[in-house]
Design a protein around this motif. Sequence first.
Motif, mmCIF file in Angstrom:
data_model
loop_
_atom_site.group_PDB
_atom_site.id
_atom_site.type_symbol
_atom_site.label_atom_id
_atom_site.label_comp_id
_atom_site.label_asym_id
_atom_site.label_seq_id
_atom_site.Cartn_x
_atom_site.Cartn_y
_atom_site.Cartn_z
ATOM 1 N N GLU A 84 0.824 -1.208 0.000
ATOM 2 C CA GLU A 84 0.000 0.000 0.000
ATOM 3 C C GLU A 84 0.858 1.259 0.000
ATOM 4 N N ALA A 85 1.925 1.256 0.789
ATOM 5 C CA ALA A 85 2.835 2.405 0.808
ATOM 6 C C ALA A 85 3.519 2.565 -0.549
ATOM 7 N N LEU A 86 3.880 1.450 -1.159
ATOM 8 C CA LEU A 86 4.536 1.494 -2.468
ATOM 9 C C LEU A 86 3.592 2.010 -3.543
ATOM 10 N N ALA A 87 2.306 1.702 -3.426
ATOM 11 C CA ALA A 87 1.328 2.199 -4.391
ATOM 12 C C ALA A 87 1.289 3.728 -4.371
ATOM 13 N N ILE A 88 1.361 4.316 -3.184
ATOM 14 C CA ILE A 88 1.396 5.778 -3.078
ATOM 15 C C ILE A 88 2.689 6.315 -3.673
ATOM 16 N N ALA A 89 3.795 5.628 -3.424
ATOM 17 C CA ALA A 89 5.071 6.054 -3.999
ATOM 18 C C ALA A 89 5.006 6.052 -5.526
ATOM 19 N N VAL A 90 4.395 5.041 -6.101
ATOM 20 C CA VAL A 90 4.264 4.968 -7.563
ATOM 21 C C VAL A 90 3.374 6.094 -8.064
ATOM 22 N N GLU A 91 2.276 6.356 -7.348
ATOM 23 C CA GLU A 91 1.406 7.469 -7.743
ATOM 24 C C GLU A 91 2.192 8.775 -7.788
ATOM 25 N N MET A 92 3.011 9.004 -6.781
ATOM 26 C CA MET A 92 3.717 10.275 -6.667
ATOM 27 C C MET A 92 4.993 10.326 -7.518
ATOM 28 N N GLY A 93 5.578 9.169 -7.783
ATOM 29 C CA GLY A 93 6.868 9.146 -8.471
ATOM 30 C C GLY A 93 6.848 8.642 -9.894
ATOM 31 N N GLY A 94 5.722 8.098 -10.352
ATOM 32 C CA GLY A 94 5.613 7.634 -11.722
ATOM 33 C C GLY A 94 6.444 6.398 -12.030
ATOM 34 N N GLY A 95 6.857 6.302 -13.295
ATOM 35 C CA GLY A 95 7.564 5.117 -13.790
ATOM 36 C C GLY A 95 8.828 4.763 -13.027
ATOM 37 N N PRO A 96 9.723 5.740 -12.764
ATOM 38 C CA PRO A 96 10.919 5.382 -12.002
ATOM 39 C C PRO A 96 10.589 4.814 -10.622
ATOM 40 N N ALA A 97 9.584 5.378 -9.961
ATOM 41 C CA ALA A 97 9.190 4.851 -8.652
ATOM 42 C C ALA A 97 8.642 3.441 -8.775
ATOM 43 N N LEU A 98 7.970 3.146 -9.877
ATOM 44 C CA LEU A 98 7.460 1.800 -10.111
ATOM 45 C C LEU A 98 8.614 0.790 -10.121
ATOM 46 N N MET A 99 9.716 1.150 -10.761
ATOM 47 C CA MET A 99 10.869 0.251 -10.814
ATOM 48 C C MET A 99 11.452 0.022 -9.415
ATOM 49 N N TYR A 100 11.575 1.092 -8.633
ATOM 50 C CA TYR A 100 12.116 0.963 -7.278
ATOM 51 C C TYR A 100 11.117 0.299 -6.332
ATOM 52 N N ALA A 101 9.820 0.455 -6.593
ATOM 53 C CA ALA A 101 8.811 -0.232 -5.783
ATOM 54 C C ALA A 101 8.985 -1.745 -5.913
ATOM 55 N N GLY A 102 9.238 -2.202 -7.128
ATOM 56 C CA GLY A 102 9.492 -3.624 -7.340
ATOM 57 C C GLY A 102 10.713 -4.093 -6.569
ATOM 58 N N LYS A 103 11.748 -3.249 -6.526
ATOM 59 C CA LYS A 103 12.950 -3.597 -5.764
ATOM 60 C C LYS A 103 12.655 -3.650 -4.272
ATOM 61 N N ALA A 104 11.843 -2.722 -3.782
ATOM 62 C CA ALA A 104 11.511 -2.707 -2.361
ATOM 63 C C ALA A 104 10.722 -3.957 -1.971
ATOM 64 N N LEU A 105 9.769 -4.347 -2.798
ATOM 65 C CA LEU A 105 8.988 -5.549 -2.518
ATOM 66 C C LEU A 105 9.885 -6.785 -2.546
ATOM 67 N N GLU A 106 10.767 -6.855 -3.524
ATOM 68 C CA GLU A 106 11.712 -7.961 -3.604
ATOM 69 C C GLU A 106 12.598 -8.006 -2.359
ATOM 70 N N CYS A 107 13.049 -6.853 -1.915
ATOM 71 C CA CYS A 107 13.876 -6.755 -0.716
ATOM 72 C C CYS A 107 13.122 -7.311 0.491
ATOM 73 N N PHE A 108 11.873 -6.894 0.678
ATOM 74 C CA PHE A 108 11.054 -7.360 1.795
ATOM 75 C C PHE A 108 10.952 -8.891 1.762
ATOM 76 N N ARG A 109 10.667 -9.416 0.607
ATOM 77 C CA ARG A 109 10.512 -10.868 0.478
ATOM 78 C C ARG A 109 11.821 -11.593 0.725
#
Length: 113
Positions: A84-109
């Motif tokens: 949910e936090a990453l979804a807000i980051a993507v909304e605010m940061g666009g495409g580049p944030a989408l790429m880093y959101a994937g990295k953050a989720l991977e990191c968590f896992r």
Amino acid sequence: MAADTKENLTAAKARMGAFAKASPNVMKAFGQLAGAATTEGRFTAAQKELLATAIAVVEGCEDCILYHVDAARRQGAEEEELVEALAIAVEMGGGPALMYAGKALECFRNLSS
């Protein structure tokens, strides 16, 4: 970040430690700021770390993502909350944030395994 998340986190912390030795006054002041900012109030410590993770995603700081995802997990954040936090980051940061959101989720896992 995918290769070995735990090693990357350790390396990031080592770099911070090296800077702390080189500039102890700055690191002490930063540590006080970080402690004050993350103290529980209306938001829990986990929620504050999720906020920090979202900001790190928008800023594109991989070491910050590692550090704050790890802290969020240790404070009890769940994957669904991170998403949910990453979804807000993507909304605010666009495409580049989408790429880093994937990295953050991977990191968590990776840190959860």
